[in-house]
Design an enzyme around this catalytic site. Sequence first.
Site, PDB file in Angstrom:
ATOM      1  N   GLU A  90      -2.535  24.081 -49.974  1.00 37.66           N
ATOM      2  CA  GLU A  90      -1.805  23.463 -51.087  1.00 37.66           C
ATOM      3  C   GLU A  90      -0.393  24.055 -51.170  1.00 37.66           C
ATOM      4  O   GLU A  90      -0.040  24.965 -50.438  1.00 37.66           O
ATOM      5  CB  GLU A  90      -2.524  23.710 -52.424  1.00 37.66           C
ATOM      6  CG  GLU A  90      -3.705  22.798 -52.706  1.00 37.66           C
ATOM      7  CD  GLU A  90      -3.298  21.427 -53.209  1.00 37.66           C
ATOM      8  OE1 GLU A  90      -2.077  21.118 -53.203  1.00 37.66           O
ATOM      9  OE2 GLU A  90      -4.195  20.653 -53.597  1.00 37.66           O
ATOM     10  N   ASN A 130      -2.251  17.974 -61.264  1.00 33.92           N
ATOM     11  CA  ASN A 130      -1.741  17.708 -59.917  1.00 33.92           C
ATOM     12  C   ASN A 130      -0.533  16.787 -59.999  1.00 33.92           C
ATOM     13  O   ASN A 130      -0.119  16.358 -61.087  1.00 33.92           O
ATOM     14  CB  ASN A 130      -2.824  17.078 -59.032  1.00 33.92           C
ATOM     15  CG  ASN A 130      -3.474  18.076 -58.106  1.00 33.92           C
ATOM     16  OD1 ASN A 130      -2.799  18.893 -57.489  1.00 33.92           O
ATOM     17  ND2 ASN A 130      -4.797  18.032 -58.008  1.00 33.92           N
ATOM     18  N   ASP A 183      -3.509  13.658 -55.545  1.00 31.98           N
ATOM     19  CA  ASP A 183      -3.425  15.122 -55.493  1.00 31.98           C
ATOM     20  C   ASP A 183      -1.948  15.515 -55.624  1.00 31.98           C
ATOM     21  O   ASP A 183      -1.266  15.045 -56.523  1.00 31.98           O
ATOM     22  CB  ASP A 183      -4.066  15.621 -54.199  1.00 31.98           C
ATOM     23  CG  ASP A 183      -4.561  17.060 -54.284  1.00 31.98           C
ATOM     24  OD1 ASP A 183      -3.817  17.925 -54.803  1.00 31.98           O
ATOM     25  OD2 ASP A 183      -5.680  17.342 -53.843  1.00 31.98           O
TER      26      ASP A 183
END
Length: 325
Positions: free
Chosen positions: A24, A166, A232
């Site tokens: 991430e 997100n 996301d």
Amino acid sequence: MIPNPAYAPEAWQTVTQHIATLGESPFWHPYEQMLYWVDISGKQILRANIYMGTVEAWDLPSEPGCIAPAASGGLVMALRDGVFRAQAWGGPLQLLTTLDYDPSHMRANDGKCDALGRFWVGTIDETRTLHNAALFCVDARNSGHTGTPQVRCMINPTDLPAATANGLAWSPDGGTLYWADTPSHTVWAWNHDQTSNSLSTQRVFADFKAKPVGWLPGTLDANNGGYRGRPDGAAVDVQGNYWVAMFEGRRVCQFAPDGSLLAEFAVPLQCPTMPCFGGEDLKTLYLTSARHHRNAAELAAFPLSGSVLSMRVEVPGLPVNFFQD
């Protein structure tokens, strides 16, 4: 929409041989010419020299939800138990502040800095049963000798019940803020006054079909109720287009500022997590991914799960914003 054949899965390249569990928060460091990202569940910050093909890993005491470069050097990072500052790679961690959540079942998740150098941090409820995620803003620009930044909760569960923060990004002029709740399959937008740091006029920017009961990875679109993943992490290009990784959807979507879908880019793995723009011309799209809690059949079908991919694009992205302290 059928993905543009020019951007089929084969258009992507594997950046490194390193495989993260839950990749991430990527960003391209323009001065170092290196790509940074985190492995949340692996409790590491990673950085790659793309040209040399080398990767360095920095072990941390708890999960890093998000990171950003600091203008005065080093990084700012949101770990499970607070926001920390490190003046150099691998250096000691200085606690800047804690955020108002219970770290026994919550942690920091998606976040980045705005154009004025404030560090925004979203949270996630790991139980997946509560809708108490929030979005915080950490402003250290005027902390002075105390070293204590100002912390504001910008979006709270009372105003918007969310479980997994997100999709944080801003329009090129900073006047629009984007934020998503992944389980709700929704990306919202707000007007953002950068000077007063206030949000107004919340609206749905993009929403997606929910995940049907019994869905399995690899199910064809025609047989899964139209489910094609959920939003996301995200990034914005210089034209104001919003690029979002669709977790479980094997794709990245590009939306125009008005919310219309411009393009879909097929990805050779099930769970992309977050894009960023990099390279000297900011025309390389980097993409992190996940293999955390994915079943053996999926991992066998998509062995690149957890890797970082890259693809050349036509429109450059916005550069990373630096933390100001």
